[in-house]
Design a protein around this motif. Structure first.
Motif, mmCIF file in Angstrom:
data_model
loop_
_atom_site.group_PDB
_atom_site.id
_atom_site.type_symbol
_atom_site.label_atom_id
_atom_site.label_comp_id
_atom_site.label_asym_id
_atom_site.label_seq_id
_atom_site.Cartn_x
_atom_site.Cartn_y
_atom_site.Cartn_z
ATOM 1 N N LEU A 51 72.559 30.483 -17.333
ATOM 2 C CA LEU A 51 71.727 31.532 -16.749
ATOM 3 C C LEU A 51 71.048 31.106 -15.447
ATOM 4 O O LEU A 51 70.178 31.821 -14.948
ATOM 5 N N ALA A 52 71.421 29.956 -14.931
ATOM 6 C CA ALA A 52 70.846 29.496 -13.658
ATOM 7 C C ALA A 52 71.128 30.537 -12.558
ATOM 8 O O ALA A 52 72.165 31.190 -12.564
ATOM 9 N N PRO A 53 70.204 30.697 -11.625
ATOM 10 C CA PRO A 53 68.964 29.933 -11.451
ATOM 11 C C PRO A 53 67.753 30.583 -12.118
ATOM 12 O O PRO A 53 66.618 30.177 -11.857
ATOM 13 N N LEU A 54 67.976 31.589 -12.989
ATOM 14 C CA LEU A 54 66.844 32.338 -13.544
ATOM 15 C C LEU A 54 66.484 31.932 -14.962
ATOM 16 O O LEU A 54 65.942 32.737 -15.726
ATOM 17 N N ALA A 55 66.767 30.693 -15.332
ATOM 18 C CA ALA A 55 66.392 30.229 -16.667
ATOM 19 C C ALA A 55 65.827 28.824 -16.601
ATOM 20 O O ALA A 55 66.243 28.009 -15.771
ATOM 21 N N ARG A 56 64.875 28.575 -17.487
ATOM 22 C CA ARG A 56 64.312 27.243 -17.666
ATOM 23 C C ARG A 56 64.318 26.956 -19.168
ATOM 24 O O ARG A 56 64.105 27.854 -19.973
ATOM 25 N N PHE A 57 64.531 25.710 -19.539
ATOM 26 C CA PHE A 57 64.533 25.332 -20.949
ATOM 27 C C PHE A 57 63.384 24.383 -21.239
ATOM 28 O O PHE A 57 63.152 23.430 -20.493
ATOM 29 N N VAL A 58 62.676 24.658 -22.329
ATOM 30 C CA VAL A 58 61.616 23.774 -22.814
ATOM 31 C C VAL A 58 61.943 23.435 -24.266
ATOM 32 O O VAL A 58 61.951 24.320 -25.125
ATOM 33 N N GLN A 59 62.239 22.158 -24.523
ATOM 34 C CA GLN A 59 62.576 21.742 -25.887
ATOM 35 C C GLN A 59 61.312 21.702 -26.728
ATOM 36 O O GLN A 59 60.268 21.196 -26.293
ATOM 37 N N ALA A 60 61.397 22.244 -27.947
ATOM 38 C CA ALA A 60 60.219 22.250 -28.816
ATOM 39 C C ALA A 60 60.596 22.550 -30.252
ATOM 40 O O ALA A 60 61.516 23.328 -30.518
ATOM 41 N N ASP A 61 59.879 21.923 -31.164
ATOM 42 C CA ASP A 61 59.866 22.310 -32.569
ATOM 43 C C ASP A 61 58.517 22.984 -32.783
ATOM 44 O O ASP A 61 57.480 22.324 -32.837
ATOM 45 N N LEU A 62 58.533 24.295 -32.872
ATOM 46 C CA LEU A 62 57.285 25.058 -32.872
ATOM 47 C C LEU A 62 56.456 24.873 -34.132
ATOM 48 O O LEU A 62 55.317 25.343 -34.192
ATOM 49 N N THR A 63 57.008 24.195 -35.133
ATOM 50 C CA THR A 63 56.210 23.926 -36.339
ATOM 51 C C THR A 63 55.332 22.689 -36.168
ATOM 52 O O THR A 63 54.478 22.423 -37.014
ATOM 53 N N GLU A 64 55.537 21.941 -35.091
ATOM 54 C CA GLU A 64 54.724 20.747 -34.874
ATOM 55 C C GLU A 64 53.350 21.123 -34.329
ATOM 56 O O GLU A 64 53.197 22.106 -33.592
ATOM 57 N N GLU A 65 52.361 20.327 -34.677
ATOM 58 C CA GLU A 65 50.981 20.574 -34.234
ATOM 59 C C GLU A 65 50.914 20.575 -32.701
ATOM 60 O O GLU A 65 51.396 19.657 -32.041
ATOM 61 N N GLY A 66 50.342 21.635 -32.150
ATOM 62 C CA GLY A 66 50.146 21.724 -30.708
ATOM 63 C C GLY A 66 51.375 22.144 -29.925
ATOM 64 O O GLY A 66 51.306 22.291 -28.694
ATOM 65 N N ALA A 67 52.514 22.382 -30.608
ATOM 66 C CA ALA A 67 53.751 22.708 -29.883
ATOM 67 C C ALA A 67 53.655 24.042 -29.159
ATOM 68 O O ALA A 67 54.143 24.185 -28.034
ATOM 69 N N ALA A 68 53.054 25.045 -29.789
ATOM 70 C CA ALA A 68 52.964 26.364 -29.164
ATOM 71 C C ALA A 68 52.177 26.298 -27.860
ATOM 72 O O ALA A 68 52.607 26.845 -26.830
ATOM 73 N N GLU A 69 51.046 25.601 -27.891
ATOM 74 C CA GLU A 69 50.237 25.472 -26.686
ATOM 75 C C GLU A 69 50.982 24.702 -25.597
ATOM 76 O O GLU A 69 50.933 25.052 -24.408
ATOM 77 N N ALA A 70 51.728 23.667 -26.008
ATOM 78 C CA ALA A 70 52.471 22.868 -25.030
ATOM 79 C C ALA A 70 53.595 23.682 -24.395
ATOM 80 O O ALA A 70 53.837 23.578 -23.184
ATOM 81 N N VAL A 71 54.290 24.494 -25.187
ATOM 82 C CA VAL A 71 55.376 25.319 -24.653
ATOM 83 C C VAL A 71 54.834 26.329 -23.647
ATOM 84 O O VAL A 71 55.395 26.506 -22.556
ATOM 85 N N VAL A 72 53.751 26.996 -24.004
ATOM 86 C CA VAL A 72 53.178 27.986 -23.096
ATOM 87 C C VAL A 72 52.673 27.313 -21.816
ATOM 88 O O VAL A 72 52.894 27.818 -20.706
ATOM 89 N N ALA A 73 52.024 26.165 -21.956
ATOM 90 C CA ALA A 73 51.550 25.447 -20.771
ATOM 91 C C ALA A 73 52.716 25.050 -19.873
ATOM 92 O O ALA A 73 52.642 25.169 -18.638
ATOM 93 N N SER A 74 53.827 24.605 -20.477
ATOM 94 C CA SER A 74 55.004 24.240 -19.693
ATOM 95 C C SER A 74 55.590 25.459 -18.995
ATOM 96 O O SER A 74 55.990 25.389 -17.825
#
Length: 253
Positions: A51-74
C-alpha cells in the motif's frame, strides 16, 4: 488536495490479514494515510509495501500493558494525527460453553474487548486533544446479536464491544467523535477457508452456509470494508451509535 490540506489518517488494528487488510486497502483507495497494526512483522511489512506510499506499519500485541497508548503515539508521530480508528483486531474462539477454561475466556476478552477498549480510549484522547473530532468504527460480529452453539465466549466478547459502541457514541458526541460498529456475518477470510477445508464435505458445507443467508452468498471482505469506509467518511457525519450488519440479511430473518 491543496498544499494546505492534510490527508486524513486512519488507524486499523489487526490490519495485516483477513478483513483488516481489506479495510486498509479500501481506505487507502479512498485517499487515507493508513497506519496498520498487527503482531506479525512479516505480514505487516508486506502490507506496508503493498500500500506504499500511503501505509505505515506499527508492530504491536495489543494485549500487552501500555501497547494501545504506544501504538496511538506512534501513529500520531508518523502521520501527525488520527482521524479514524478501525477497531478490528480480534481472535476467534470455539468450544462447549460449560467446558471452556477460564484462561481461554480471559484470552478472548483481552483481545476482543479489553484491548479494543484501550485502543478506543487512547485514540479518543488523541482526537480530543487535536480538537478535530473523528470517527471510530468497531468491528463486531453477527454473533454479538445471536446465539450459536460453541461460540458463547466469542459472542460475549463481541457483545461487549457492541455495548461499548453505543455508550461511547453518546459520551463522545460532544467532542465531535462518532462511534459506530460493523457486524460482519460469515465472511470469506483465511479462517473461514481453513474451517471449510477441514469439513468432511467442503463443497456441501459452503452450499449449506450460503443457503442460510437471504442473499445466498458468503460475504467477501470487500463487503465489510465498504461499510467501514462509509462510517469512517464525512458522508456519515450525522451517523453515530449504530451497528450495520454486513451479513446478507441473516439477522433480518
Amino acid at each position: 488536495m491543496t498544499p494546505d490540506e492534510r490527508r486524513r489518517v486512519a488507524l486499523v488494528t489487526g490490519g495485516t490479514s483477513g478483513i483488516g487488510v481489506e479495510i486498509a486497502r479500501r481506505l487507502v483507495a479512498d485517499g487515507y494515510l493508513v497506519v496498520v497494526t498487527g503482531r506479525s512483522e512479516e505480514r505487516g511489512r508486506a502490507v506496508e509495501r503493498e500500500l506504499a506510499p500511503l501505509a505505515r506499519f506499527v508492530q504491536a500485541d495489543l494485549t500487552e500493558e501500555g501497547a494501545a497508548e504506544a501504538v496511538v503515539a506512534s501513529a500520531v508521530a508518523l502521520t501527525g494525527g488520527i482521524d479514524v480508528l478501525v477497531n478490528n483486531a480480534a481472535i476467534d474462539h470455539t468450544g462447549p460453553l460449560l467446558d471452556v477454561p477460564a484462561a481461554e475466556v480471559r484470552a478472548t476478552f483481552e483481545t476482543n474487548a479489553l484491548a479494543a477498549i484501550a485502543v478506543l480510549q487512547a485514540a479518543g484522547r488523541a482526537m480530543r486533544d487535536a480538537a478535530r473530532g473523528g470517527a471510530i468504527v468497531n468491528v463486531t460480529s453477527r454473533l454479538a446479536s445471536i446465539g450459536v452453539p460453541t461460540m458463547g465466549v466469542y459472542s460475549a466478547s463481541k457483545g461487549a464491544l457492541l455495548a461499548l459502541t453505543t455508550a461511547a457514541a453518546v459520551e463522545l458526541a460532544p467532542l465531535g467523535i462518532r462511534v459506530n460498529a460493523v457486524a460482519p456475518g460469515m465472511t470469506r477470510t483465511p479462517l473461514y477457508e481453513e474451517w471449510v477445508a477441514a469439513q468432511d464435505d467442503p463443497a456441501a458445507t459452503e452450499r449449506r452456509v450460503a443457503a442460510a443467508i437471504p442473499l445466498g452468498r458468503i460475504a467477501d471482505p470487500t463487503d465489510v470494508a465498504a461499510a467501514v469506509a462509509y462510517l469512517a467518511s464525512p458522508e456519515a457525519a450525522y451517523v453515530t451509535g449504530v451497528s450495520i450488519p454486513v451479513d446478507g440479511g441473516y439477522l433480518a430473518q
